[in-house]
Design a protein around this motif. Structure first.
Motif, short mmCIF file in Angstrom:
data_model
loop_
_atom_site.label_atom_id
_atom_site.label_comp_id
_atom_site.label_asym_id
_atom_site.label_seq_id
_atom_site.Cartn_x
_atom_site.Cartn_y
_atom_site.Cartn_z
N VAL A 134 22.57 -19.38 13.29
CA VAL A 134 23.85 -19.81 13.83
C VAL A 134 23.79 -20.55 15.16
CG1 VAL A 134 25.07 -17.95 12.63
CG2 VAL A 134 24.20 -17.56 14.94
N SER A 135 22.62 -20.60 15.79
CA SER A 135 22.55 -21.22 17.12
C SER A 135 21.15 -21.74 17.40
CB SER A 135 22.93 -20.20 18.19
OG SER A 135 21.90 -19.23 18.35
N PRO A 136 21.02 -22.69 18.34
CA PRO A 136 19.69 -23.19 18.72
C PRO A 136 18.79 -22.10 19.26
CG PRO A 136 21.40 -24.69 19.49
CD PRO A 136 22.11 -23.47 18.97
N GLY A 137 19.36 -21.17 20.06
CA GLY A 137 18.54 -20.10 20.62
C GLY A 137 17.98 -19.19 19.55
N CYS A 138 18.81 -18.82 18.58
CA CYS A 138 18.33 -17.99 17.47
C CYS A 138 17.29 -18.75 16.65
CB CYS A 138 19.50 -17.59 16.57
SG CYS A 138 20.53 -16.27 17.25
N ALA A 139 17.50 -20.04 16.47
CA ALA A 139 16.54 -20.85 15.70
C ALA A 139 15.19 -20.88 16.40
CB ALA A 139 17.08 -22.26 15.51
N ARG A 140 15.19 -21.02 17.72
CA ARG A 140 13.92 -21.03 18.46
C ARG A 140 13.19 -19.70 18.33
NH1 ARG A 140 17.14 -23.88 22.21
NH2 ARG A 140 17.59 -21.95 23.35
N SER A 161 11.89 -19.23 14.72
CA SER A 161 10.79 -20.14 14.39
C SER A 161 9.46 -19.66 14.96
CB SER A 161 11.10 -21.56 14.88
OG SER A 161 11.13 -21.60 16.30
N LYS A 162 9.51 -18.91 16.08
CA LYS A 162 8.28 -18.35 16.65
C LYS A 162 7.67 -17.32 15.71
CE LYS A 162 9.86 -18.95 21.44
NZ LYS A 162 10.35 -18.23 22.64
N ILE A 163 8.52 -16.59 14.99
CA ILE A 163 8.04 -15.59 14.04
C ILE A 163 7.58 -16.25 12.75
CG2 ILE A 163 8.69 -13.55 12.69
CD1 ILE A 163 10.89 -13.05 14.84
N ALA A 164 8.36 -17.23 12.30
CA ALA A 164 8.11 -17.83 10.98
C ALA A 164 7.15 -19.00 11.03
CB ALA A 164 9.43 -18.28 10.38
N ASN A 165 7.00 -19.61 12.22
CA ASN A 165 6.17 -20.81 12.36
C ASN A 165 6.61 -21.90 11.38
OD1 ASN A 165 4.13 -22.37 13.50
ND2 ASN A 165 2.61 -21.71 11.99
N ARG A 166 7.92 -22.14 11.35
CA ARG A 166 8.49 -23.17 10.49
C ARG A 166 9.82 -23.64 11.09
NH1 ARG A 166 10.70 -20.59 4.95
NH2 ARG A 166 11.54 -22.70 4.79
N LYS A 167 10.33 -24.72 10.56
CA LYS A 167 11.61 -25.24 11.02
C LYS A 167 12.74 -24.35 10.53
CE LYS A 167 14.67 -29.26 10.94
NZ LYS A 167 14.93 -30.61 10.39
N ILE A 168 13.67 -24.04 11.43
CA ILE A 168 14.85 -23.26 11.10
C ILE A 168 16.08 -24.16 11.24
CG2 ILE A 168 16.17 -21.16 11.58
CD1 ILE A 168 13.24 -20.65 10.78
N ASP A 187 23.58 -20.89 24.82
CA ASP A 187 24.13 -21.82 23.82
C ASP A 187 25.65 -21.86 23.85
OD1 ASP A 187 21.59 -22.45 22.96
OD2 ASP A 187 21.59 -21.01 21.31
N TYR A 188 26.31 -20.69 23.98
CA TYR A 188 27.76 -20.64 23.96
C TYR A 188 28.36 -21.47 25.09
CZ TYR A 188 28.45 -17.91 28.15
OH TYR A 188 28.50 -17.54 29.47
N ALA A 189 27.72 -21.41 26.28
CA ALA A 189 28.25 -22.09 27.46
C ALA A 189 28.22 -23.60 27.29
CB ALA A 189 27.46 -21.68 28.69
N LYS A 190 27.20 -24.09 26.60
CA LYS A 190 27.10 -25.53 26.35
C LYS A 190 28.28 -26.00 25.50
CE LYS A 190 24.03 -29.07 24.44
NZ LYS A 190 22.74 -29.35 23.75
N ILE A 191 28.64 -25.22 24.48
CA ILE A 191 29.76 -25.61 23.61
C ILE A 191 31.09 -25.55 24.36
CG2 ILE A 191 31.09 -24.90 21.57
CD1 ILE A 191 28.46 -24.15 20.25
N ILE A 192 31.29 -24.51 25.15
CA ILE A 192 32.54 -24.41 25.91
C ILE A 192 32.65 -25.55 26.92
CG2 ILE A 192 33.75 -23.00 27.65
CD1 ILE A 192 32.90 -20.54 26.07
N SER A 193 31.54 -25.92 27.53
CA SER A 193 31.55 -27.04 28.47
C SER A 193 31.83 -28.36 27.76
CB SER A 193 30.20 -27.11 29.20
OG SER A 193 30.13 -28.24 30.02
N GLU A 194 31.14 -28.59 26.64
CA GLU A 194 31.32 -29.86 25.91
C GLU A 194 32.73 -30.02 25.37
OE1 GLU A 194 28.28 -29.69 22.97
OE2 GLU A 194 26.71 -30.50 24.29
N THR A 195 33.37 -28.92 24.99
CA THR A 195 34.71 -28.99 24.42
C THR A 195 35.81 -28.84 25.48
OG1 THR A 195 34.63 -26.62 23.93
CG2 THR A 195 33.96 -28.13 22.17
#
Length: 430
Positions: free
Chosen positions: A210-216, A219-226, A367-375
């Motif tokens: 659901v978010s870039p932070g979770c994806a990062r 991906s460290k565990i899976a060693n693949r693109k999320i 991540d949440y703060a970036k969305i609140i700022s952008e919107t």
């Protein structure tokens, strides 16, 4: 139509945040030429029910239900709770610091119920769905967790039907989730959790979160693109008959409000302002819609603000949104937990669509703060930023007195559930 099997524990009439992602996503899949086939428990031990959500199910949806046995009655017995007790969000965190019976129940939960208490549904579900897949053409499978037992059902199906594309959806992390460290795990149990997690992450054809932070982190565990597929809002939920604001200075929170989200500094700031200004005290209304942990109510009581609280334990989803639309300020406290950088609460997207000022509390580089700022939808403050929070509350209150408390939210339409459903199909057809 192509067909997509969605394995989910949460489905109406169950309510709460866990239901919304795939209830709303599936609503718009038929527009993309895909029919949703939902597989869900016949008798889940739901924390809340919301019968109104049954009306949200698209008529083209097929719902498959199979009985589940969950050991929650044993937990209730061990901890002396009544048989009809509902479990609030964050109950593991609360139980882990409770009496010896509660701590024992958490130890059992972490070390014997792997990956979670729904583990007893895995084998029967694989058997049931294998028969269904042999008799019906399915083009893709989605498993959504937590609970992560849903992923293990899909893993079992993938072994039997390797040609069907499997998308593993992590709404929250597995071993990185905020309460994982409180499960009182043995080394053996921790190793097993991580082994199963790694197997799901490597065997799925696609993994989404659901978010870039979770994806990062994943991906460290899976060693693949999320892949990232955000949560979002359903435009159909925001067709309100009127747009009338509360006469009080209402600060509202919607949804589960657990112990780890308790904004203790906010309550002390509101206490300070109430003691300085009788009119602020008279105008202040703290509106809590949904399950609220007792520690939060105790904090409010200790700040002499309990008379200002309006507690609404549960409302049909759209009714809750209509109350929020009338609120002066929308409160968005994040979990004060190690994985907070990647947390994007589902309610945040609905807050954006409501176009009311958001007061968010959490790391301002998350991540949440970036969305609140952008919107341009509100203000964000670190957990301990008492000075910044106080200034924002004062500014919001001055604007409220002038009937001028507004935000010019924009650029949030990309988080429409309709757009996100298209993104799911793009991943399914890669």
């Amino acid at each position: 139509m192509k067909k997509i099997l969605i394995i989910t524990y949460y489905w109406p009439p169950s309510g709460g945040g866990g239901v919304m992602r795939w209830l709303k996503m599936s609503k718009y899949l038929p527009e993309q030429g895909w029919q949703p086939i939902i597989y869900t428990p016949e008798n889940p031990d739901a924390s809340v029910n919301d019968e109104s959500l049954l009306q949200e199910i698209h008529p083209n949806t097929t719902v498959l239900k199979y009985p589940i046995w969950e050991p929650y009655d044993i937990y209730r017995f061990l901890t002396g709770k009544k048989k009809d007790t509902k479990f609030k969000a964050g109950y593991v965190s609360e139980a882990s610091s409770g009496n010896w019976k509660s701590k024992l129940s958490v130890f059992i939960r972490g070390n014997f119920l792997i990956p979670d208490p729904r583990m007893f549904w895995i084998r029967p579900s694989i058997k049931y769905l294998s028969k269904y897949l042999n008799e019906n053409d399915i083009d893709a499978i989605v498993s959504t967790g937590p609970p992560h037992s849903m992923h293990l059902i899909a893993l079992g199906l993938k072994k039997r039907f390797p040609d069907i594309k499997w998308i593993a959806d992590f709404r929250d992390p597995w071993t990185d989730i905020d309460f994982y460290s409180k499960l009182r795990l043995t080394k053996w149990a921790d190793k097993k959790h991580r082994k199963l997690e790694k197997k799901v992450l490597t065997k799925a054809d696609s993994v989404i979160t659901v978010s870039p932070g979770c994806a990062r982190d994943i991906s460290k565990i899976a060693n693949r693109k999320i892949e990232i597929v955000n949560n979002g809002y359903d435009p159909a939920d925001f067709e309100f008959a009127e747009d009338k604001l509360d006469k009080e200075f209402t600060i509202s929170h919607f949804g589960a409000f657990n112990k780890d989200r308790n904004p203790v500094h906010l309550w002390s700031i509101l206490q300070k302002l109430a003691e300085e200004d009788n009119s602020f005290k008279a105008n202040l209304k703290i509106q809590l819609i949904g399950q609220t942990d007792n520690t939060i109510l105790e904090s409010i009581r200790n700040c002499n603000l309990y008379d200002n609280v309006c507690i609404i334990e549960h409302l049909p989803h759209k009714k809750g949104l209509s109350l929020l639309k009338s609120s002066q300020v929308l409160l968005l406290p994040l979990n004060n937990a190690p994985n907070v950088m990647g947390i994007l609460p589902g309610k945040m997207y609905e807050y954006l669509a409501l176009k009311r000022p958001i007061l968010a509390i959490g790391p301002t580089i998350a991540d949440y703060a970036k969305i609140i700022s952008e919107t341009q939808s509100g203000s964000c403050h670190n957990f301990n930023d008492k000075t910044g929070m106080e200034k924002t509350i004062r500014d919001y209150y001055e604007l409220f007195k002038k009937n001028a408390l507004r935000v010019n939210s924009n650029s949030f339409q990309e988080y429409s559930r309709k757009n996100l459903a298209k993104k799911i199909i793009d991943i399914a057809t890669k």
